[in-house]
Motif scaffolding. Structure first.
Motif, PDB file in Angstrom:
ATOM      1  N   TYR A  71      30.111   0.462   1.002  1.00 10.78           N
ATOM      2  CA  TYR A  71      30.504   1.803   1.442  1.00 10.78           C
ATOM      3  C   TYR A  71      29.872   2.809   0.483  1.00 10.78           C
ATOM      4  N   VAL A  72      29.040   3.695   0.985  1.00 13.84           N
ATOM      5  CA  VAL A  72      28.333   4.651   0.126  1.00 13.84           C
ATOM      6  C   VAL A  72      29.264   5.809  -0.221  1.00 13.84           C
ATOM      7  N   ALA A  94      28.912   2.847   5.974  1.00 17.15           N
ATOM      8  CA  ALA A  94      29.242   1.506   5.500  1.00 17.15           C
ATOM      9  C   ALA A  94      28.361   0.471   6.192  1.00 17.15           C
ATOM     10  N   LEU A  95      28.210  -0.677   5.535  1.00 21.49           N
ATOM     11  CA  LEU A  95      27.368  -1.749   6.046  1.00 21.49           C
ATOM     12  C   LEU A  95      28.052  -3.085   5.775  1.00 21.49           C
ATOM     13  N   TYR A  96      28.106  -3.945   6.792  1.00 23.54           N
ATOM     14  CA  TYR A  96      28.639  -5.300   6.655  1.00 23.54           C
ATOM     15  C   TYR A  96      27.484  -6.238   6.351  1.00 23.54           C
ATOM     16  N   ILE A  97      27.637  -7.046   5.299  1.00 20.29           N
ATOM     17  CA  ILE A  97      26.604  -7.997   4.902  1.00 20.29           C
ATOM     18  C   ILE A  97      27.204  -9.402   5.003  1.00 20.29           C
ATOM     19  N   PRO A  98      26.711 -10.227   5.931  1.00 25.11           N
ATOM     20  CA  PRO A  98      27.266 -11.577   6.113  1.00 25.11           C
ATOM     21  C   PRO A  98      27.090 -12.451   4.863  1.00 25.11           C
ATOM     22  N   ALA A  99      27.958 -13.418   4.719  1.00 21.90           N
ATOM     23  CA  ALA A  99      27.913 -14.350   3.591  1.00 21.90           C
ATOM     24  C   ALA A  99      26.544 -15.010   3.491  1.00 21.90           C
ATOM     25  N   GLY A 100      26.032 -15.093   2.261  1.00 19.36           N
ATOM     26  CA  GLY A 100      24.777 -15.789   2.000  1.00 19.36           C
ATOM     27  C   GLY A 100      23.518 -15.055   2.397  1.00 19.36           C
ATOM     28  N   THR A 101      23.628 -13.846   2.925  1.00 20.45           N
ATOM     29  CA  THR A 101      22.444 -13.089   3.357  1.00 20.45           C
ATOM     30  C   THR A 101      21.728 -12.484   2.145  1.00 20.45           C
ATOM     31  N   ALA A 114      26.083   6.141  -5.375  1.00 15.70           N
ATOM     32  CA  ALA A 114      27.144   5.195  -5.734  1.00 15.70           C
ATOM     33  C   ALA A 114      27.672   4.538  -4.476  1.00 15.70           C
ATOM     34  N   GLU A 115      28.060   3.274  -4.622  1.00 17.08           N
ATOM     35  CA  GLU A 115      28.679   2.556  -3.509  1.00 17.08           C
ATOM     36  C   GLU A 115      29.904   1.830  -4.012  1.00 17.08           C
ATOM     37  N   LEU A 116      30.806   1.543  -3.088  1.00 22.90           N
ATOM     38  CA  LEU A 116      31.927   0.666  -3.347  1.00 22.90           C
ATOM     39  C   LEU A 116      31.622  -0.625  -2.600  1.00 22.90           C
ATOM     40  N   ALA A 117      31.415  -1.707  -3.345  1.00 21.56           N
ATOM     41  CA  ALA A 117      31.121  -3.010  -2.749  1.00 21.56           C
ATOM     42  C   ALA A 117      32.422  -3.799  -2.701  1.00 21.56           C
ATOM     43  N   THR A 118      32.801  -4.227  -1.506  1.00 19.68           N
ATOM     44  CA  THR A 118      34.015  -5.011  -1.314  1.00 19.68           C
ATOM     45  C   THR A 118      33.602  -6.406  -0.861  1.00 19.68           C
ATOM     46  N   TYR A 119      34.097  -7.401  -1.583  1.00 21.19           N
ATOM     47  CA  TYR A 119      33.709  -8.788  -1.317  1.00 21.19           C
ATOM     48  C   TYR A 119      34.941  -9.627  -0.995  1.00 21.19           C
ATOM     49  N   ILE A 120      34.780 -10.566  -0.085  1.00 19.94           N
ATOM     50  CA  ILE A 120      35.727 -11.666   0.084  1.00 19.94           C
ATOM     51  C   ILE A 120      34.871 -12.903  -0.118  1.00 19.94           C
ATOM     52  N   VAL A 121      35.036 -13.513  -1.297  1.00 20.52           N
ATOM     53  CA  VAL A 121      34.138 -14.581  -1.730  1.00 20.52           C
ATOM     54  C   VAL A 121      34.909 -15.845  -2.091  1.00 20.52           C
TER      55      VAL A 121
END
Length: 132
Positions: A71-72, A94-101, A114-121
């Motif tokens: 999210y920018v 905002a941009l969704y980035i799939p796992a492993g991409t 600046a961005e806020l990077a949110t991960y579910i890892v």
């Protein structure tokens, strides 16, 4: 249940983005500040990181062992996902980035971004793995 998680993640994303003052980018033009880390379920962690880019700064190609939502918060950031054409996001996008991409990001223009990077890892794996 799924709707509740999405709404909760959205609220956390917005709150974390506005709760932290802008960080000065470190040497190389990139600064990373972890805002939150929490258990998501038995196999995953929920992590939010504020990433600050100096003007023209780029973060090299990398992957994550789970999904990312970028999210920018300010400025303009260009994302390159795999072999796809670059995507340019401005403040509020905002941009969704799939796992492993494999992907990279860079500040475009003359201003910092600046961005806020949110991960579910996946638990127990590094949040970020630089590509070779």
């Amino acid at each position: 249940m799924k709707t509740t998680r999405i709404v909760t993640m959205g609220a956390l994303l917005i709150a974390a983005g506005f709760a932290h003052p802008q960080q000065q980018p470190a040497a190389g033009g990139i600064g990373r500040t972890e805002a939150m880390r929490h258990d998501y379920d038995d196999k995953h962690d929920f992590i939010q990181v504020r990433v600050d880019f100096g003007p023209g700064a780029a973060f090299p190609k990398h992957t994550h062992p789970g999904v990312e939502v970028a999210y920018v918060l300010s400025g303009t950031v260009e994302y390159q996902l795999g072999d796809q054409p670059p995507v340019v996001l401005k403040t509020g996008d905002a941009l969704y980035i799939p796992a492993g991409t494999p992907h990279s990001a860079k500040s475009v223009g003359n201003a910092a971004a600046a961005e806020l990077a949110t991960y579910i890892v996946e638990k127990g794996k590094p949040v970020l793995v630089l590509s070779k």
